[in-house]
Design an enzyme around this catalytic site. Structure first.
Site, short mmCIF file in Angstrom:
data_model
loop_
_atom_site.label_atom_id
_atom_site.label_comp_id
_atom_site.label_asym_id
_atom_site.label_seq_id
_atom_site.Cartn_x
_atom_site.Cartn_y
_atom_site.Cartn_z
N ALA A 1 0.22 10.25 -11.02
CA ALA A 1 -0.40 10.34 -9.69
C ALA A 1 -1.80 10.96 -9.73
O ALA A 1 -2.60 10.74 -8.81
CB ALA A 1 0.50 11.15 -8.76
N ARG B 1 0.80 -2.20 -5.35
CA ARG B 1 1.60 -1.16 -4.67
C ARG B 1 0.83 -0.60 -3.47
O ARG B 1 -0.06 -1.24 -2.95
CB ARG B 1 1.99 -0.09 -5.70
CG ARG B 1 2.81 -0.69 -6.87
CD ARG B 1 3.27 0.35 -7.84
NE ARG B 1 4.15 1.33 -7.19
CZ ARG B 1 4.47 2.51 -7.71
NH1 ARG B 1 3.97 2.87 -8.89
NH2 ARG B 1 5.26 3.34 -7.06
N GLU C 1 -6.68 3.86 -20.24
CA GLU C 1 -5.78 4.24 -19.15
C GLU C 1 -4.66 3.22 -19.05
O GLU C 1 -4.93 2.01 -19.04
CB GLU C 1 -6.59 4.27 -17.84
CG GLU C 1 -5.77 4.53 -16.60
CD GLU C 1 -6.59 4.37 -15.32
OE1 GLU C 1 -7.83 4.19 -15.40
OE2 GLU C 1 -5.98 4.41 -14.24
N PRO D 1 2.03 13.78 -14.63
CA PRO D 1 3.16 14.30 -13.87
C PRO D 1 4.26 13.29 -13.59
O PRO D 1 3.99 12.11 -13.34
CB PRO D 1 2.51 14.77 -12.55
CG PRO D 1 1.22 14.05 -12.48
CD PRO D 1 0.77 13.84 -13.89
C1 DQA Z 1 2.01 5.33 -12.70
C2 DQA Z 1 1.50 4.84 -11.35
C3 DQA Z 1 1.10 5.99 -10.46
O1 DQA Z 1 0.66 5.51 -9.19
C4 DQA Z 1 2.30 6.91 -10.23
O2 DQA Z 1 1.92 8.03 -9.46
C5 DQA Z 1 2.94 7.33 -11.50
C6 DQA Z 1 3.13 6.33 -12.56
C7 DQA Z 1 2.53 4.17 -13.58
O3 DQA Z 1 2.67 4.37 -14.78
O4 DQA Z 1 2.82 3.08 -13.07
O5 DQA Z 1 3.37 8.46 -11.65
O6 DQA Z 1 0.92 5.94 -13.40
#
Ligand code: DQA
Length: 155
Positions: free
Chosen positions: A84, A114, A105, A17
């Site tokens: 997310a 973060r 991943e 998303p």
């Molecule tokens: C993300 C990190 C996630 O926490 C965030 O919700 C995203 C992007 C990233 O690529 O840094 O949508 O996956």
């Protein structure tokens, strides 16, 4: 890796998303490349690695799960930025465990630098590994790692 006798690999590159908004979405965190540009880089890297990359993005958990189920028998591995859903989705984790396809991943940002809620990944325990914090390079490194892993289990 450039050996022309290598079996071509097929890789599903799944984007979760809000990643359709890349380019305009919080560029200080996620960079200025669009998703189409990232997909082009992945496809180019795939050519070098003799791996065809099939990109797909959805904002919907069920569609991502269906894509993971559909990968079984179609692709040898999955490269995924679950967005997310990384931090919320047991269902996505179960889908990856269920098809049992090697999965890497990736995250553009370093999720461990973060907010606390981003520090936990439901996906990491069912992935071969995770690459986080290198911007669009995370995808390229992730693809290289996935192809390297697939070649090593083929050998
Ligand atoms: C993300 C990190 C996630 O926490 C965030 O919700 C995203 C992007 C990233 O690529 O840094 O949508 O996956």
């Amino acid at each position: 890796m450039l050996n022309s006798t290598l079996e071509p690999l097929s890789i599903l590159a799944l984007h979760g998303p809000n990643l359709n908004l890349l380019g305009q979405r919080e560029p200080g965190i996620y960079g200025s490349l669009t998703l189409a540009e990232i997909n082009r880089l992945l496809e180019q890297e795939g050519l070098k690695l003799q791996a065809k990359v099939f990109p797909m993005q959805s904002n919907h958990e069920g569609i991502l799960i269906d894509a993971i189920h559909g990968a079984w028998g179609q692709h040898q591995g999955i490269l995924i930025n679950p967005g997310a859903y990384t931090h919320t989705s047991v269902a996505l984790r179960d889908a990856i465990a269920g098809v049992n396809l090697p999965t890497v991943e990736v995250h553009l940002s370093n999720i461990y630098r973060r907010e606390d809620f981003r520090h936990h990944s439901y996906i990491a325990p069912v992935a071969i590994g995770q690459i986080s914090g290198f911007g669009c390079q995370s995808y390229i490194l992730g693809l290289q790692a996935l192809v390297h892993h697939l070649r090593s289990i083929q050998a």
